[in-house]
Design a protein around this motif. Structure first.
Motif, PDB file in Angstrom:
ATOM      1  N   LYS A 124       0.832  -1.204   0.000  1.00  0.00           N
ATOM      2  CA  LYS A 124       0.000   0.000   0.000  1.00  0.00           C
ATOM      3  C   LYS A 124       0.857   1.241   0.000  1.00  0.00           C
ATOM      4  O   LYS A 124       0.507   2.249  -0.597  1.00  0.00           O
ATOM      5  N   HIS A 128       1.134   4.531  -2.622  1.00  0.00           N
ATOM      6  CA  HIS A 128       0.522   5.757  -2.108  1.00  0.00           C
ATOM      7  C   HIS A 128       0.969   6.947  -2.940  1.00  0.00           C
ATOM      8  O   HIS A 128       2.070   6.983  -3.467  1.00  0.00           O
ATOM      9  N   VAL A 129       0.093   7.921  -3.001  1.00  0.00           N
ATOM     10  CA  VAL A 129       0.370   9.078  -3.844  1.00  0.00           C
ATOM     11  C   VAL A 129       1.554   9.866  -3.322  1.00  0.00           C
ATOM     12  O   VAL A 129       2.285  10.481  -4.085  1.00  0.00           O
ATOM     13  N   SER A 130       1.760   9.840  -2.008  1.00  0.00           N
ATOM     14  CA  SER A 130       2.808  10.701  -1.483  1.00  0.00           C
ATOM     15  C   SER A 130       4.185  10.076  -1.590  1.00  0.00           C
ATOM     16  O   SER A 130       5.173  10.737  -1.337  1.00  0.00           O
ATOM     17  N   THR A 131       4.256   8.815  -1.992  1.00  0.00           N
ATOM     18  CA  THR A 131       5.578   8.205  -2.150  1.00  0.00           C
ATOM     19  C   THR A 131       6.137   8.640  -3.479  1.00  0.00           C
ATOM     20  O   THR A 131       5.591   8.303  -4.524  1.00  0.00           O
ATOM     21  N   THR A 132       7.235   9.376  -3.443  1.00  0.00           N
ATOM     22  CA  THR A 132       7.796   9.785  -4.729  1.00  0.00           C
ATOM     23  C   THR A 132       8.773   8.720  -5.191  1.00  0.00           C
ATOM     24  O   THR A 132       9.710   8.384  -4.491  1.00  0.00           O
ATOM     25  N   GLY A 169      -2.711  15.608 -12.065  1.00  0.00           N
ATOM     26  CA  GLY A 169      -2.342  14.203 -11.949  1.00  0.00           C
ATOM     27  C   GLY A 169      -1.454  13.715 -13.072  1.00  0.00           C
ATOM     28  O   GLY A 169      -1.359  12.527 -13.310  1.00  0.00           O
ATOM     29  N   ASP A 331      -5.418  10.315 -15.218  1.00  0.00           N
ATOM     30  CA  ASP A 331      -4.895  10.906 -13.989  1.00  0.00           C
ATOM     31  C   ASP A 331      -4.215   9.813 -13.178  1.00  0.00           C
ATOM     32  O   ASP A 331      -4.828   8.828 -12.812  1.00  0.00           O
ATOM     33  N   ARG A 333      -3.076   9.809 -10.145  1.00  0.00           N
ATOM     34  CA  ARG A 333      -3.477   9.656  -8.753  1.00  0.00           C
ATOM     35  C   ARG A 333      -4.672   8.720  -8.652  1.00  0.00           C
ATOM     36  O   ARG A 333      -4.790   7.941  -7.700  1.00  0.00           O
ATOM     37  N   LYS A 334      -5.550   8.820  -9.625  1.00  0.00           N
ATOM     38  CA  LYS A 334      -6.729   7.972  -9.590  1.00  0.00           C
ATOM     39  C   LYS A 334      -6.323   6.512  -9.736  1.00  0.00           C
ATOM     40  O   LYS A 334      -6.854   5.645  -9.049  1.00  0.00           O
ATOM     41  N   CYS A 337      -4.978   5.308  -6.548  1.00  0.00           N
ATOM     42  CA  CYS A 337      -6.063   5.158  -5.572  1.00  0.00           C
ATOM     43  C   CYS A 337      -6.837   3.874  -5.823  1.00  0.00           C
ATOM     44  O   CYS A 337      -7.184   3.139  -4.890  1.00  0.00           O
ATOM     45  N   ARG A 340      -4.900   0.893  -4.657  1.00  0.00           N
ATOM     46  CA  ARG A 340      -4.911   0.731  -3.204  1.00  0.00           C
ATOM     47  C   ARG A 340      -6.231   0.163  -2.740  1.00  0.00           C
ATOM     48  O   ARG A 340      -6.278  -0.674  -1.833  1.00  0.00           O
TER      49      ARG A 340
ATOM     50  N   GLN B 169      -0.534  15.196   0.305  1.00  0.00           N
ATOM     51  CA  GLN B 169       0.212  14.536  -0.746  1.00  0.00           C
ATOM     52  C   GLN B 169       1.679  14.416  -0.381  1.00  0.00           C
ATOM     53  O   GLN B 169       2.420  13.726  -1.066  1.00  0.00           O
ATOM     54  N   SER B 196      -8.635  15.766  -8.089  1.00  0.00           N
ATOM     55  CA  SER B 196      -7.588  14.821  -8.383  1.00  0.00           C
ATOM     56  C   SER B 196      -6.858  14.399  -7.125  1.00  0.00           C
ATOM     57  O   SER B 196      -6.416  13.265  -7.005  1.00  0.00           O
TER      58      SER B 196
END
Lengths: 508, 411
Positions: A124, A128-132, A169, A331, A333-334, A337, A340, B169, B196
């Protein structure tokens, strides 16, 4: 003969080096073969912190040279646990074998066993979106363009501006972060005579100060270039567009030393709001970030999942997700999501009645250390990965609107009101008053012999429906004269009420 | 004496149950499919795994969204006492960005025992919030933002939503944003970049089905078989209750009730009224209690007015109705008198009154707001010449006529 993946760069991710840094050097000395370290069951949050600090790669922009296919990763696992063809690994594993045999428990994390929450958490987190990710794939072209411009400006000591645009996104801020890091790295490495750049991410900077700075002739403070990254540029649009103009005009001053990168969503922002820049010949270079295509989304997802040594998703599931998201908006991010929530579907499914199945699996792998045939192993793995049906459920949950469910759960009289609205609006009119709605409503009630409610209750029901966003009520002093419009599609209402014969007849 | 005490105690117990939302929604929270479990799963995942999340709770008003959320938060605070802090905002009060940030800063200060200054500017507050998010992220403490009336936050520029969702984010923060709204299309109201960043998770709260309703009724109204009530009394109470609930007339009453509004709140109001009608001497609930309650909910004020009208007033109303049926859009007292005379001539009734008596009846009707003037401009004209209109509709008039005891007209 199982062939281990020889390329070094992408395999680094497989090594979560929690045992010690000297192991790194040890591994590098082993030519062409890598051992995939087992994740220890440490505290998941500390693991998270350390993961982030280990994103070192040599050439960030170069595209990964091999196509990533997760199935390849299964092979070395099978080697270790089962078949006698493990000669490739046995050389190195002598010193490591002690560690392997030390914790039999740990060996089980070779495969994706969802009952271990650490593995789930790791999957997960990777999604995640925040993991670069350390490599921003599919955006190499755009990054290169911006980087070239910036490098050119720095070398020639002149100012420049870039305008980055694209849908939400699509990786704009991510790529610009990357560009920023690269510039710093490049400048420090190659051009030592330049002092380190001062980077400001501003939304509103003291413009006057900068303007003064750039119009003065004497720059005795040395040769410092300023990189300004402005995110969400359209918030700076004022009525007279002065702020935006001034910002971009910073690059036109005779002694200006700034590189301006603006990020926004609108593609034609530069043309619409900065027409004065054209004659001054300092129009920003426009870099458009297109929405991701299906293949790009798939590649990015696979790239992220390659960080894990096990195989959590079935390839068809990922493909379905990529296709659906690319068709909808592109996008990223979608897509993350949805993946996940597909994992969560799997978690929920396994939590419930099928725990026995997991126990059986664990038993088998425990006692079948050396002799578990690979086919049975992979078959069991099929059950415990995210399958196409999980992904399908996650996709419907994300993309479906709750209107149909809500209409089906409305009380009877409110459904009749919606029906009468549909019948009214079929005649071509698009809005009506509460009084007329009441007339249609009472007609329907009379035809079915349901006692109707009074006008007071009808208007309060209409107000309730407008709260929910199904109708729209206008303002009026008198209740009867309020204007009513339908906010939902007629087709949705008909679909929602199709199971009830009464409404079917009504809506014929 | 003893019986009355028991009845009073039972009444107090049931009333306190009805007013306690966490008691009401606990039976809905048992199954793993329930919204409670799903919400708890998502939030506790975010807390323990230290990742960010956002979720939207949708459903009609009165279906228990905030109640279930409070249940979940209460349980979470009990399980992880120091790892969670809750910030609550309401769209009706804090939809303006300045107000919202001030409120967030104030609540954060209260939570962490810092001093809050009212003079802090917008920038100060936003810096404070960002640094608090970072600090809490490093300390593995999750901040849960509860945004009530979420659709009202989506008006204007949506700066607050953007900054909250954008902060999530980044890796350094650990926050959960929970939006609660009764608009189904709340997420369509968001700007595309805010949408988004929002994670598209939605939980739907629907009104209870018929079986759930039955379960809820028994859950609320049954007395516990323990030492607080005498065993016989409690058993008899529950037995009688069970009989009432199984009665088809009771099902009819509940159906009528939920025909117009099937939310839990509405049902609770009905139950409260019914329970308050309980006869303390008798000591048990009866079907009559429920019937009284439904009648008091379904009051028709105009009907009650009509029941008290005199015959002449009813005549005048009927005349006005006839005029309206004849498509005369504006009429005044004189035309009504003409119609009245016409009825009298054609039907040969004995109820013919003089003009001034009629005028007085007319004024009574005006005062009772059963009729009114169509415009407010003609103050200088006398009552007889100003145009009037009916304020009640025909289907209110007919039952009114029927229910009036002394009405002779077979209309």
């Amino acid at each position: 003969m199982p062939s281990l993946i020889g390329n070094s760069s992408s395999a680094l991710y497989g090594e979560l080096d929690l045992i010690g840094s000297n192991k790194d050097k040890e591994k590098k000395s082993i030519k062409g073969e890598k051992i995939y370290e087992i994740q220890s069951k440490g505290n998941s949050t500390t693991q998270k912190r350390r993961l982030r600090s280990q994103t070192t790669r040599d050439s960030p922009i170069s595209s990964p040279s091999k196509p990533c296919s997760p199935t390849k990763w299964k092979l070395p696992r099978r080697c270790i646990s089962g078949s006698p063809n493990s000669s490739g690994i046995s050389k190195e594993s002598n010193d490591k074998l002690s560690r392997f045999s030390k914790s039999l428990q740990k060996r089980l994390s070779d495969t994706f066993l969802p009952k271990y929450s650490e593995q789930m958490n790791a999957v997960k987190e990777v999604l995640h979106v925040s993991t670069t990710p350390s490599v921003v794939v599919c955006r190499e072209e755009e990054q290169k363009r911006v980087l070239e411009l910036c490098k050119g400006c720095i070398e020639q000591e002149k100012a420049g501006s870039v305008y980055v645009c694209g849908c939400p996104g699509t990786g704009k801020s991510l790529s610009m972060e990357k560009v920023k890091q690269l510039l710093v790295g490049w400048a420090e490495e190659i051009l030592e005579k330049y002092q380190p750049r001062k980077k400001i991410s501003v939304a509103l900077s003291p413009l006057q100060h900068l303007q003064n700075l750039f119009s003065q002739k004497k720059q005795s403070s040395g040769e410092k270039m300023m990189l300004i990254i402005v995110d969400e540029l359209d918030y700076l649009i004022t009525k007279d567009r002065s702020v935006l103009h001034d910002l971009f005009m910073l690059t036109t001053y005779p002694f200006s030393r700034c590189l301006l990168i603006g990020i926004a969503n609108a593609i034609d922002l530069a043309d619409r709001f900065l027409p004065r820049l054209q004659p001054l010949n300092c129009k920003p270079m426009v870099v458009t970030f297109r929405a991701y295509s299906k293949d790009q989304i798939l590649k990015i997802l696979q790239e992220r999942l390659m960080a894990l040594p096990y195989n959590a998703f079935q390839p068809q599931a990922l493909e379905l997700c990529a296709r659906k998201v690319a068709a909808a908006s592109g996008d990223m991010r979608k897509a993350l999501c949805v993946c996940r929530s597909a994992i969560e579907m799997l978690e929920v499914e396994l939590r419930d009645p099928t725990c026995n199945m997991n126990l059986v699996l664990v038993e088998k792998t425990l006692c079948g250390q050396q002799t578990a045939p690979p086919t049975e192993f992979s078959a069991k793995q099929e059950i415990d990965t995210v399958r196409v049906d999980h992904m399908a459920i996650a996709l419907t949950k994300t993309f479906k609107s709750p209107v149909v469910d809500i209409i089906q759960s409305l009380p009877q009289h409110q459904q009749i009101i919606l029906c009468s609205a549909v019948k009214l609006f079929r005649r071509g009119k698009k809005d009506t008053t509460v009084g007329e709605l009441n007339r249609f409503y009472s007609d329907i009630c009379k035809s079915v012999l349901i006692p109707q409610v009074g006008i007071l209750e009808l208007s309060s029901m209409c107000r309730g429906l407008s709260d929910q966003g199904l109708l729209k009520l206008g303002q009026s002093r008198e209740d009867k004269l309020k204007r009513v419009t339908l906010q939902v599609d007629e087709a949705d209402i008909i679909f929602a009420l199709q199971g009830i014969r009464f409404f079917q007849n009504c809506l014929q | 004496m003893e019986g009355e005490n028991q009845a009073e105690k039972a009444l107090i117990l049931i009333r306190s149950r009805i007013c306690n939302p966490s008691y009401i929604f606990t039976p809905f929270s048992d199954s793993p499919e329930s919204n409670y479990s799903k919400l708890k799963f998502i939030i506790s995942n975010s807390v323990t795994e230290a990742c960010n999340n956002s979720i939207l709770l949708l459903g009609p008003r009165g279906c228990g969204k905030i109640a279930v959320l409070n249940l979940v938060l209460r349980d979470l605070l009990a399980e992880h006492p120091d790892m969670v802090s809750v910030i609550r905002l309401n769209g009706l009060l804090h939809s303006d960005d300045n107000c919202a940030l001030k409120e967030i800063a104030r609540q954060l200060c209260v939570e962490h025992q810092l001093l809050f200054s009212k003079m802090a500017s917008f920038d100060d507050n936003s810096q404070f919030m960002i640094s608090m998010l970072r600090e809490c992220g490093l300390a593995h403490k999750t901040i849960i933002f509860v945004l009530d009336e979420f659709d009202l936050f989506a008006q204007g520029k949506q700066r607050l939503l953007y900054s909250l969702l954008d902060a999530m984010q980044s890796i350094t923060s650990q926050a959960v944003v929970i939006g609660v709204s009764c608009r189904l299309d709340a997420d369509q109201l968001l700007e595309k970049r805010v949408r988004s960043r929002f994670s598209h998770r939605k939980l739907l709260f629907l009104p209870p089905s018929k079986e759930e309703l039955q379960r809820l009724l028994e859950h609320i109204l049954s007395l516990p078989i323990d030492s607080s009530f005498s065993h016989d009394y409690a058993m008899e109470f529950n037995a009688k209750l069970h009989k009432i609930v199984g009665d088809c007339r009771f099902t009819e009453i509940v159906d009528t009730l939920s025909g117009s509004d099937s939310t839990v709140n509405h049902l609770l109001k009905f139950l409260f009224r019914a329970v308050c009608c309980m006869d303390l001497d008798f000591g048990f609930l009866t079907l009559e209690n429920f019937k009284t309650a439904i009648l008091s909910i379904q009051r028709q004020p105009k009907l009650e007015c009509l029941q008290d009208c005199s015959v002449l007033e009813l005549y005048i109303l009927v005349c006005m109705k006839r005029l309206e049926d004849k498509e005369q859009n504006s009429y005044n007292f004189n035309s009504v008198m003409k119609e009245y005379k016409g009825i009298h001539d054609s039907y040969q009734t004995s109820d013919y009154y003089a003009r001034n008596v009629c005028l007085r009846a007319f004024e009574h009707l005006l005062q009772r707001e059963l009729i009114c003037f169509t415009d407010n401009r003609g103050q200088s004209q006398s009552v007889e010449f100003r145009p009037v209109k009916l304020l009640i509709s025909s289907h209110e008039l007919y039952p009114g006529l029927k229910s009036n005891r002394s009405c002779p007209l077979a209309y």
